[in-house]
Design a protein around this motif. Structure first.
Motif, short mmCIF file in Angstrom:
data_model
loop_
_atom_site.label_atom_id
_atom_site.label_comp_id
_atom_site.label_asym_id
_atom_site.label_seq_id
_atom_site.Cartn_x
_atom_site.Cartn_y
_atom_site.Cartn_z
N SER A 112 0.85 -1.19 0.00
CA SER A 112 0.00 0.00 0.00
C SER A 112 0.88 1.23 0.00
N CYS A 113 0.38 2.30 -0.59
CA CYS A 113 1.09 3.57 -0.61
C CYS A 113 0.06 4.69 -0.47
N ALA A 114 0.20 5.46 0.59
CA ALA A 114 -0.71 6.56 0.84
C ALA A 114 0.00 7.88 0.63
N ALA A 115 -0.62 8.75 -0.15
CA ALA A 115 -0.10 10.09 -0.39
C ALA A 115 -0.82 11.06 0.55
N SER A 116 -0.04 11.93 1.18
CA SER A 116 -0.63 12.90 2.10
C SER A 116 0.04 14.26 1.91
N GLY A 117 -0.62 15.28 2.44
CA GLY A 117 -0.09 16.63 2.31
C GLY A 117 -1.05 17.50 1.52
N THR A 118 -0.53 18.63 1.07
CA THR A 118 -1.35 19.58 0.32
C THR A 118 -1.39 19.13 -1.15
N ILE A 119 -2.37 18.32 -1.47
CA ILE A 119 -2.49 17.72 -2.81
C ILE A 119 -3.73 18.25 -3.49
N ARG A 120 -3.54 18.81 -4.67
CA ARG A 120 -4.70 19.30 -5.41
C ARG A 120 -5.27 18.23 -6.32
N SER A 121 -4.39 17.45 -6.95
CA SER A 121 -4.85 16.36 -7.79
C SER A 121 -3.70 15.38 -8.01
N ILE A 122 -4.10 14.12 -8.23
CA ILE A 122 -3.11 13.08 -8.52
C ILE A 122 -3.37 12.53 -9.91
N ASN A 123 -2.35 12.49 -10.71
CA ASN A 123 -2.47 11.94 -12.06
C ASN A 123 -2.12 10.45 -11.99
N ALA A 124 -1.06 10.04 -12.59
CA ALA A 124 -0.70 8.63 -12.55
C ALA A 124 -0.01 8.28 -11.23
N MET A 125 -0.19 7.04 -10.82
CA MET A 125 0.54 6.48 -9.69
C MET A 125 1.15 5.16 -10.13
N GLY A 126 2.19 4.74 -9.44
CA GLY A 126 2.81 3.50 -9.88
C GLY A 126 3.76 2.93 -8.86
N TRP A 127 4.19 1.73 -9.17
CA TRP A 127 5.17 1.03 -8.35
C TRP A 127 6.39 0.70 -9.20
N TYR A 128 7.54 0.97 -8.62
CA TYR A 128 8.82 0.63 -9.22
C TYR A 128 9.56 -0.28 -8.26
N ARG A 129 10.58 -0.97 -8.76
CA ARG A 129 11.41 -1.77 -7.87
C ARG A 129 12.87 -1.69 -8.30
N GLN A 130 13.71 -1.93 -7.31
CA GLN A 130 15.15 -1.91 -7.58
C GLN A 130 15.81 -3.01 -6.78
N ALA A 131 16.41 -3.95 -7.49
CA ALA A 131 17.17 -5.02 -6.86
C ALA A 131 18.65 -4.61 -6.81
N PRO A 132 19.41 -5.18 -5.90
CA PRO A 132 20.83 -4.82 -5.79
C PRO A 132 21.56 -4.98 -7.12
N GLY A 133 22.27 -3.94 -7.51
CA GLY A 133 23.04 -3.99 -8.75
C GLY A 133 22.23 -3.69 -10.00
N ASN A 134 20.93 -3.50 -9.83
CA ASN A 134 20.07 -3.22 -10.99
C ASN A 134 19.55 -1.80 -10.95
N GLU A 135 19.08 -1.34 -12.10
CA GLU A 135 18.44 -0.04 -12.16
C GLU A 135 16.99 -0.15 -11.67
N ARG A 136 16.45 0.97 -11.26
CA ARG A 136 15.05 0.99 -10.86
C ARG A 136 14.19 0.77 -12.10
N GLU A 137 13.18 -0.09 -11.98
CA GLU A 137 12.33 -0.41 -13.12
C GLU A 137 10.86 -0.28 -12.75
N LEU A 138 10.06 0.04 -13.75
CA LEU A 138 8.62 0.13 -13.55
C LEU A 138 8.04 -1.27 -13.41
N VAL A 139 7.23 -1.45 -12.39
CA VAL A 139 6.51 -2.71 -12.18
C VAL A 139 5.09 -2.59 -12.71
N ALA A 140 4.40 -1.55 -12.26
CA ALA A 140 3.01 -1.34 -12.67
C ALA A 140 2.64 0.12 -12.46
N GLY A 141 1.77 0.61 -13.33
CA GLY A 141 1.29 1.97 -13.20
C GLY A 141 -0.21 2.00 -13.41
#
Length: 119
Positions: free
Chosen positions: A21-50
């Motif tokens: 789960s990921c909750a966004a908080s603060g002074t937010i007017r609108s949210i467009n896309a959201m997504g999950w990325y992952r990074q394994a040791p020695g690898n670049e960060r990659e998109l998992v799902a959006g």
């Protein structure tokens, strides 16, 4: 000030499931896309799902059919249901949101949550 806070990571055996789960908080007017990325040791960060503001999901080929992304727009929360986990899914998972705060639109990141899949 905007914050993204992830939860739900942990250690699981291969074939098991986890829900992030990921909750966004603060002074937010609108949210467009959201997504999950992952990074394994020695690898670049990659998109998992959006997921778009309209709820349209997209997935990396490596997780299609196993992971499901969803969002609760009322509570500014995005989820990642991960089933049939494999050891190669082991990584730090980061939440990302493209959102408009008080004055500007930009991309925000959470601090990450560790997912470890044992064989």
């Amino acid at each position: 000030q905007v914050q993204l806070v992830e939860s739900g990571g942990g250690l699981v055996q291969a074939g098991g499931s986890l829900r992030l789960s990921c909750a966004a908080s603060g002074t937010i007017r609108s949210i467009n896309a959201m997504g999950w990325y992952r990074q394994a040791p020695g690898n670049e960060r990659e998109l998992v799902a959006g997921i778009s503001s309209g709820g349209s999901p997209n997935y990396s080929d490596s997780v299609k059919g196993r992971f499901t992304i969803s969002r609760d727009s009322v509570n500014n929360t995005v989820y990642l249901q991960m089933n049939s986990l494999k050891p190669e899914d082991t990584a730090v998972y980061y939440c990302n949101a493209d959102l408009t705060a008080l004055w500007s639109r930009r991309s925000y990141w959470g601090r990450g949550t560790q997912v470890t899949v044992s064989s």
